[in-house]
Enzyme design. Sequence first.
Site, PDB file in Angstrom:
ATOM      1  N   ASP A  30       4.263  -5.008   3.728  1.00 52.40           N
ATOM      2  CA  ASP A  30       5.226  -4.068   3.144  1.00 52.40           C
ATOM      3  C   ASP A  30       4.945  -2.655   3.630  1.00 52.40           C
ATOM      4  OD1 ASP A  30       7.018  -5.362   0.906  1.00 52.40           O
ATOM      5  OD2 ASP A  30       5.065  -6.302   0.729  1.00 52.40           O
ATOM      6  N   MET A  31       3.673  -2.287   3.704  1.00 55.15           N
ATOM      7  CA  MET A  31       3.332  -0.946   4.157  1.00 55.15           C
ATOM      8  C   MET A  31       3.630  -0.781   5.648  1.00 55.15           C
ATOM      9  SD  MET A  31       2.558   0.335   1.367  1.00 55.15           S
ATOM     10  CE  MET A  31       2.118   1.959   1.983  1.00 55.15           C
TER      11      MET A  31
END
Length: 408
Positions: free
Chosen positions: A181-182
Site C-alpha cells: 500500500d505504501m
Amino acid sequence: MTPAALADVRVLDLSRILAGPTAGQFLADFGADVIKVERPVVGDDSRRLGGPVLKDREGNKTGLSPMFICANRNKKSVTIDIAMPAGQELIRKLAAWADVLLENYKAGDLKRYGLDYDSLKLLNPRLVYCSVTGFGQTGPYAPRPGYDGVFQSTSGLMSLSGHRDGTPGGGSMRVGVPITDMIGGAFTYGAILTALHYRDKTGQGQHVDMSMLDCAITATCTAAANYLCNGVVPERWGNENKGSVPSGVYRCADGEVQISAPGNDVYPRICKAMGVPHLAQDERFAASEDRLKRRAELTSIFEPLFKSKTRAELITLMEANNVPCAPIYAINEVFNDPHVRSRGDVVEVEHASVGPIRTVANPMRMSATPVNRFAPPPDLGEHTDNVLAGLLGMDAQAIAALRKDGVV
C-alpha cells in the site's frame, strides 16, 4: 511564507483504506486542496482499522483510528452517498472543479454511476483521473479484489522474504506492515504529478491506471532483474547475506544488531573491532569465497564475541572501525533515536476534540517548498457544508434537504 508547491492543485479523493489515501495525503502535504469523499454515517473503513480508535477528552470513541490518521491529514472530509443519483450529481459538479480525481473502486464499478473517466472527461477534459486497483483496469484479474497480503504473495515479494527452506522457521514471510500500500501510494503520487505536468503543457487530462500488483512487482527490483537477465530464481536468505559473511543480524547481550561486511576490505576491520585481528590472516577465511564456504564455522566464532557485548558497545566498536552496523529497533526505539528526532520525523497536530496527535512526517524534504503545514485528519463529514456552499454555491436549505434524504 513560501507558497506551497501544489497550492493551485484541486483534488477530489474518492479513495479508501490506505494506498489511494496515502497518495492523496502526499498531495495535501504539499498544499493541494484535497476533498476526501466518504460514505455518510460510516465513512472510510480505515476509520476503524489499524489499532484502537482514539478517544476524545471526555473518553468517548472518535472516528480516528491509527490507519486513518496515517494517511488522511491535511484533507477535508465531505460525506456523499454516490449510490444515490443526487450524490452522483454532486460528484460530477466537484469533478468539474477538480484537477485530479483519485479513486480505488473495483475496475468498472464507477461506470454504473456515470462516474468513470470517459463520462467525467466530457465535463472536464483537463481532469487527471487516477484509478488505484489491485490488478489494474485490464487483464484477467482486473475484477478481483485484493489486499496487501495478496500483492506481497503474487508479486514474489513474499517468496523473497523469510528464512531459507530447511532452517528453523524457514518459508515465505510477509513484511510486517502493508508495504505494498505504501509503495503503491508513492508510485501513485508520482504518476499524478507526471500527468499534471503533461496536462499543464498540453491542456489534456488522462486516465492513470495504477495496479497494486504492478507496483509490488516493480519493488522486487534486483531479484526481478536477476531473473529477467540471467534466469536466476533467487533463494531466500533471511537475515543472512548470500554474498558475504559475517553479514546479517546477530544477537548481542541486550538486543540485536545488523552488521554488513560486503567486501574483503571490511572483514579485517570486523576482526580488529572484535579483538581477533589474527583471523584476518587465517588462511581458512582469507578470501570472501573461503568465508562463504566456511560460513557456519566462521559464524560460530563470531557469534559468542557479539553476544559478549551490549548493543551500544558493539555499535561503538564497529563505528570506530568503519564497519556498517545498526541496531534492530523496536518501533518505540525508532522514535527515541537522536537522529530520527533531529530529522523531525514525527510531527504533532492539534485535534479539536482529541487534543495533540503525533504522526509520521512527510519524508520528502524540499529546500524551496517544504511541507510547512500539518492539519489534523478530519472528522467524518467535517467540511461537507463548507464545501457544498463554498464550491457549489448551495444554500443552507438545499444542503439540509440533501442531509434529510441521506445523500450527504
